[in-house]
Design a protein around this motif. Structure first.
Motif, short mmCIF file in Angstrom:
data_model
loop_
_atom_site.label_atom_id
_atom_site.label_comp_id
_atom_site.label_asym_id
_atom_site.label_seq_id
_atom_site.Cartn_x
_atom_site.Cartn_y
_atom_site.Cartn_z
N TRP A 30 0.84 -1.20 0.00
CA TRP A 30 0.00 0.00 0.00
C TRP A 30 0.88 1.25 0.00
N THR A 31 1.90 1.26 0.83
CA THR A 31 2.79 2.42 0.95
C THR A 31 3.58 2.64 -0.34
N LEU A 32 4.11 1.56 -0.91
CA LEU A 32 4.86 1.71 -2.17
C LEU A 32 3.95 2.16 -3.31
N GLY A 45 2.87 -6.27 -8.73
CA GLY A 45 2.31 -5.70 -7.51
C GLY A 45 1.22 -4.69 -7.81
N LEU A 46 1.43 -3.87 -8.84
CA LEU A 46 0.42 -2.89 -9.22
C LEU A 46 -0.88 -3.56 -9.68
N SER A 47 -0.77 -4.76 -10.20
CA SER A 47 -1.98 -5.45 -10.65
C SER A 47 -2.91 -5.79 -9.49
N LEU A 48 -2.41 -5.68 -8.26
CA LEU A 48 -3.24 -5.92 -7.07
C LEU A 48 -4.05 -4.69 -6.68
N ALA A 49 -3.79 -3.54 -7.29
CA ALA A 49 -4.46 -2.30 -6.91
C ALA A 49 -5.98 -2.42 -6.93
N VAL A 108 7.72 -6.63 -5.59
CA VAL A 108 8.52 -5.45 -5.30
C VAL A 108 9.83 -5.55 -6.08
N VAL A 109 10.31 -4.40 -6.55
CA VAL A 109 11.59 -4.33 -7.25
C VAL A 109 12.57 -3.59 -6.34
N ARG A 110 13.73 -4.19 -6.14
CA ARG A 110 14.80 -3.60 -5.33
C ARG A 110 15.88 -3.12 -6.29
N THR A 111 16.28 -1.85 -6.14
CA THR A 111 17.33 -1.29 -6.98
C THR A 111 18.49 -0.86 -6.10
N TYR A 112 19.64 -1.44 -6.38
CA TYR A 112 20.87 -1.13 -5.65
C TYR A 112 21.67 -0.12 -6.45
N HIS A 113 22.07 0.98 -5.81
CA HIS A 113 22.88 2.01 -6.45
C HIS A 113 24.27 1.96 -5.81
N PRO A 114 25.29 1.54 -6.57
CA PRO A 114 26.64 1.39 -6.01
C PRO A 114 27.33 2.75 -5.84
N GLU A 115 26.89 3.48 -4.84
CA GLU A 115 27.45 4.79 -4.53
C GLU A 115 28.14 4.69 -3.18
N VAL A 116 28.69 5.80 -2.74
CA VAL A 116 29.25 5.87 -1.40
C VAL A 116 28.49 6.96 -0.67
N PRO A 117 27.72 6.62 0.34
CA PRO A 117 27.36 5.26 0.78
C PRO A 117 26.38 4.62 -0.21
N PRO A 118 26.31 3.28 -0.20
CA PRO A 118 25.39 2.59 -1.10
C PRO A 118 23.94 3.01 -0.83
N ARG A 119 23.15 3.02 -1.88
CA ARG A 119 21.74 3.40 -1.75
C ARG A 119 20.88 2.30 -2.35
N VAL A 120 19.82 1.95 -1.64
CA VAL A 120 18.88 0.93 -2.11
C VAL A 120 17.49 1.54 -2.11
N GLU A 121 16.76 1.32 -3.19
CA GLU A 121 15.39 1.81 -3.28
C GLU A 121 14.46 0.65 -3.60
N TYR A 122 13.22 0.78 -3.14
CA TYR A 122 12.19 -0.22 -3.37
C TYR A 122 11.02 0.43 -4.08
N GLU A 123 10.43 -0.31 -4.99
CA GLU A 123 9.21 0.17 -5.65
C GLU A 123 8.33 -1.03 -5.95
N ILE A 124 7.06 -0.75 -6.10
CA ILE A 124 6.12 -1.81 -6.41
C ILE A 124 6.30 -2.18 -7.89
#
Length: 130
Positions: A38-40, A96-100, A76-92
């Motif tokens: 729901w939040t994503l 997942g959207l088909s459950l809306a 859910v899709v997890r995206t890893y960004h190889p930065e310093v510091p590393p960054r991870v983002e999540y999105e539906i």
């Protein structure tokens, strides 16, 4: 008749045959899955801390486990960004959207019927015969 008897016997041993939506309920409606999805869906792509803050009450360990399971299930899709510091983002995900529509129907049902459920609970709890 024989086919019906076979389905009944199989349903007695296989819960998925008795209720074919059971696997969906197990995936989508486990403890923290619905708030995560729901939040994503509502706020879009988020970092872990943002997601945890918006959901509230979930521990980092449990949120990590739930996100991993949702990623495994393709919701859910997890995206890893190889930065310093590393960054991870999540999105539906698209899946997942088909459950809306399902969540929309459940939200409508809740708005229309949760008052009835509460009244039924009070009546049950106040019944001296219980």
């Amino acid at each position: 008749m024989a086919g019906s008897a076979m389905r009944t016997a199989a349903a007695g041993t296989d819960p998925e045959l008795a209720c074919p939506v059971s696997p969906v309920v197990d995936i989508v409606f486990s403890r923290w899955t619905t708030p995560v999805l729901w939040t994503l869906h509502t706020y879009g792509r988020q970092r872990f801390v943002e997601l945890q803050r918006r959901i509230g009450g979930v521990t980092p360990k449990v949120l990590t486990q739930r996100l991993r399971q949702l990623e495994r299930d393709g919701l859910v899709v997890r995206t890893y960004h190889p930065e310093v510091p590393p960054r991870v983002e999540y999105e539906i995900s698209e899946l997942g959207l088909s459950l809306a529509p399902l969540f929309a129907h459940l939200s409508e049902w809740a708005a229309a019927h949760l008052g009835e459920v509460e009244r039924a609970r009070r009546a049950y709890d106040e019944d001296p015969a219980r």
